[in-house]
Structures are given as structure tokens and as C-alpha cells.
Design an enzyme around this catalytic site. Structure first.
Site, mmCIF file in Angstrom:
data_model
loop_
_atom_site.group_PDB
_atom_site.id
_atom_site.type_symbol
_atom_site.label_atom_id
_atom_site.label_comp_id
_atom_site.label_asym_id
_atom_site.label_seq_id
_atom_site.Cartn_x
_atom_site.Cartn_y
_atom_site.Cartn_z
ATOM 1 N N THR A 39 0.948 -1.091 0.091
ATOM 2 C CA THR A 39 0.033 -0.100 0.041
ATOM 3 C C THR A 39 0.989 1.324 -0.186
ATOM 4 O O THR A 39 2.247 1.249 0.213
ATOM 5 C CB THR A 39 -0.987 -0.050 1.265
ATOM 6 O OG1 THR A 39 -2.051 -0.893 1.008
ATOM 7 C CG2 THR A 39 -1.737 1.293 1.465
ATOM 8 N N ARG B 39 -13.633 -7.610 -3.127
ATOM 9 C CA ARG B 39 -13.097 -7.408 -1.982
ATOM 10 C C ARG B 39 -12.573 -5.954 -1.547
ATOM 11 O O ARG B 39 -11.761 -5.364 -2.207
ATOM 12 C CB ARG B 39 -11.946 -8.487 -1.471
ATOM 13 C CG ARG B 39 -11.338 -8.297 -0.326
ATOM 14 C CD ARG B 39 -9.888 -7.538 -0.255
ATOM 15 N NE ARG B 39 -9.153 -7.564 1.003
ATOM 16 C CZ ARG B 39 -8.364 -6.868 1.529
ATOM 17 N NH1 ARG B 39 -7.847 -5.640 0.425
ATOM 18 N NH2 ARG B 39 -7.468 -6.676 2.256
HETATM 19 N N1 ASP Z 1 -3.931 -2.798 3.794
HETATM 20 C C1 ASP Z 1 -4.332 -3.157 2.246
HETATM 21 C C2 ASP Z 1 -5.488 -4.209 2.017
HETATM 22 O O1 ASP Z 1 -5.630 -4.944 2.794
HETATM 23 C C3 ASP Z 1 -2.965 -4.077 1.894
HETATM 24 C C4 ASP Z 1 -1.344 -3.741 2.399
HETATM 25 O O2 ASP Z 1 -1.564 -2.511 2.885
HETATM 26 O O3 ASP Z 1 -0.622 -4.353 2.292
HETATM 27 O O4 ASP Z 1 -6.027 -3.902 0.889
#
Ligand code: ASP
Length: 361
Positions: free
Chosen positions: A229, A257
């Protein structure tokens, strides 16, 4: 930080105190981003000190340390530095924390190394579905988008939702129609193709198949394969905090999702009374523990300092079985960057205005 002073001697004393505090923080584990100190005379007898500060992250899904080549590391670091430069330039010129966080996140969205925008991971159906959100700590206004597939910079659309719609969150086709109606160009899904993310999807599918069939073959699925992210938090010269977060989500996720990133209070939160927070990690856990708001609430209602609040909120994720990290900045420019994964791509501006970029523990 306000310094009320009445004469030259008091001004000097106050400045010395400020400098002592700043250097004590710089030497401790707590990091303070107070590079540009502006002293604006309110009138002839008062003096006011304001700080600006910026921290960014490129996700807790880092490449394994053993797989990181010097060349790759240079590329990641350069990307993070470009994002810091984009945001910090705005803050230095007196711009807003909202503009700074959006600018920093856009740079990371355009960089294929990070899981957001251009470098987004693939769903189990082989599509790219992105989430993003932004929040203004001054007004508590927020904007978010979920599962968008044709938006080059989802963070810009989240900002548009905040500023041009009566809503906080739009998703899928509705979000894209809103983007189009507001003059935003939609891009083909091809724009989001990167070989590395495609290979990660194939690896995860093969691992899933092997598990289901009981075949002994094992696959090493790294943090980098699974998720990532990007995000930014900032404090501007007017004392306003903002947070922005953008992601492609998790590799092999089911279509539709939506993770924590666009959920205000889970992946993103900002409140001028306390702090601004941007999270990264296993979204389902961050939603269930409302991490970003939890950091703020621990400060507001339990009187915790930023570092302790950030670590306490992240511990709740760990206790449920989730992994990840977060970046946070408080109203004094103090910065916290805790994570419980092997690494987290991250950066901040230190007390001397120097860019600090780190990847591993
Ligand atoms: N938090 C993000 C999600 O679950 C993924 C991540 O930050 O690694 O979509």
C-alpha cells in the site's frame, strides 16, 4: 507549539528551549519532523512557532532482505525520495497538508514498484481493483473510493469525492461514473499490468492449488507477493493534519473485496486534535481493530503520546493474527512508524529538513 514572549531575552530563551527539545527528540527513538520553523510575529510582543512535517510509506509488503539487490534498493529509495520531495515542496511553500499528502501518494501511485495505482496487484480474476482515501484533520471531511478499475490516481478521485460529492465513499462503477462526470480520464486496465505482480498471482494460485490437492510442493509466499500500500501523513504550517492512503489491495483477493485502505478510521484517519494516520497490512485485521482511529482515540481519551498510541493500536492487530504497520504524525510534528513485518518502505523529513528513507528493521 506556541511561544508567548514579551521581550528579546524571553524570545531567546524560548528559542533555546525549542532547540533543546528538538535535538532531544532527534536523538531518541521518537522522531520529530520540525524542519521548517516559522516565527510569525502576531504583534510586536508575541511570537508564534509552527512546525511542518511529513512521513510516507510504500507498504509493509517489502521484498525479503536476502532478495533485495543494490539496484532494486536504489529504485525503491528513489521512489520514496521523489514522494517526499513532492509533498515537502508543497509544505515548505506554505501549502496544505491535504495537498502534500495527495501529491506524495500520487508519486507512489505512478511508480510501478509500489502496490497502488500503476503497480497494483491482481485479484483472483486477474483484474486490478484499487482502494484509496484521504482525510482532512481540520474539518474531519473525508473521501474514499473502493474497487475502482480504471482510475490512474485513485487518491485524486478520493479527494474529488470529499470535495465534490455529499458522500464519503463511492465504489466500483458508481465511483468511475463520478470520476468521468468530473472530467477525470479513465485508463485501460492494461495500464496496471506489471510482470512482477502477475507472477505473484500465478505463484499464489499454484500454492492454493497445491494446498487443495494435498500435494507436498511448497511455495514461498513473501510479504511482497501478498500485499502493499502507499500512504502519507502531514502537518502544515497552519497546524492542519491530513492523511492519504492508496492500494491495489491483496494479491489473489476475491473480486469486490475492499480492504482497510478506504475505510475511514481503519486504514486512514486525521484529526487536528490528535494525529493523522495511514496504515498498511492485512486489511481485514485493520478494519476489525479500527486501527487509524484507535491511535487517535488512545491519544484523546487515554492521554497517550503518539508513539505509545501507535504501537498499542498495532499490537491489537498482531494479537488478532494480523501483520502490517502504520505511519502517524501528531499536531506537534512528532512521527511514529511502527510495523510488525520484516520491513516497511517508509520515509520522513527529519529535524534538519533531511529526507530519511528506511526499508527494514
Ligand atoms: N491494507 C491493504 C489491504 O488490505 C494491503 C496492504 O497494505 O498491504 O488492502
Amino acid at each position: 507549539m506556541k511561544l508567548a514572549t514579551g521581550c528579546v531575552a524571553n524570545c531567546f530563551f524560548a528559542l533555546m528551549l525549542f532547540n533543546a527539545a528538538a535535538s532531544a527528540l532527534a536523538q531518541g527513538t521518537a522522531r520529530s519532523a520540525t524542519p521548517a520553523v516559522e516565527r510569525t510575529p502576531d504583534n510586536n510582543t508575541n511570537m508564534e512557532t509552527r512546525n511542518i512535517g511529513l512521513a510516507i510509506h510504500g507498504g509493509a509488503g517489502t521484498i525479503e532482505r536476502s532478495k533485495m539487490t543494490p539496484e532494486k534498493e536504489r529504485e525503491y529509495r528513489a521512489g520514496l525520495e521523489r514522494a517526499l520531495a513532492a509533498g515537502y515542496e508543497i509544505l515548505k511553500r506554505g501549502g496544505s497538508s491535504l495537498d502534500a499528502t495527495e501529491a506524495a501518494v500520487r508519486v507512489l501511485e505512478d511508480d510501478p514498484h509500489f502496490n497502488a495505482g500503476r503497480g497494483s496487484v491482481f485479484t483472483s480474476a486477474g483484474t486490478n481493483e484499487m482502494d484509496a482515501s484521504i482525510m482532512d484533520g481540520k474539518t474531519l471531511k473525508a473521501g474514499a473510493v473502493g474497487s475502482v478499475q480504471h482510475i490512474k490516481n485513485p487518491i485524486a478521485l478520493a479527494r474529488l469525492v470529499m470535495e465534490k460529492s455529499p458522500h464519503v465513499m463511492l465504489d466500483c462503477a458508481g465511483a468511475e461514473a463520478f470520476a468521468k462526470a468530473n472530467g477525470m480520464e479513465l485508463v485501460d486496465q492494461k495500464y496496471f499490468f506489471t510482470q512482477e505482480r502477475w507472477d505473484a498471482l500465478q505463484k499464489m494460485k499454484a500454492a492454493e492449488k497445491a494446498r487443495a490437492s494435498g500435494a507436498g510442493k511448497s511455495f514461498i509466499i513473501t510479504d511482497q507477493d501478498r500485499h502493499g500500500t502507499v500512504g502519507a501523513v502531514a502537518l502544515d504550517k497552519d497546524g492542519n493534519l491530513a492523511a492519504a492512503t492508496s492500494t491495489g489491495g491483496t494479491t489473489n483477493k476475491l473480486p469486490g473485496r475492499i480492504g482497510d485502505t478506504p475505510v475511514i478510521g481503519a486504514g486512514t484517519y486525521a484529526n487536528n486534535q490528535t494525529c493523522a494516520v495511514s496504515c498498511t497490512g492485512d486489511g481485514e485485521y485493520f478494519i476489525r481493530t479500527a486501527v487509524a482511529h484507535e491511535v487517535s482515540a488512545l491519544m484523546q481519551y487515554r492521554g497517550m503520546k503518539l508513539q505509545e498510541a501507535a504501537q498499542t493500536a498495532l499490537n491489537a492487530v498482531k494479537n488478532l493474527g494480523g501483520e502490517g504497520g502504520l505511519i502517524a504524525i501528531d499536531k506537534n510534528g512528532e512521527i511514529a512508524l511502527p510495523f510488525n513485518t520484516n520491513g516497511m518502505y517508509r520515509g520522513y523529513v527529519d529535524t534538519n529538513g533531511k529526507f530519511v528513507v528506511e526499508i527494514y528493521k
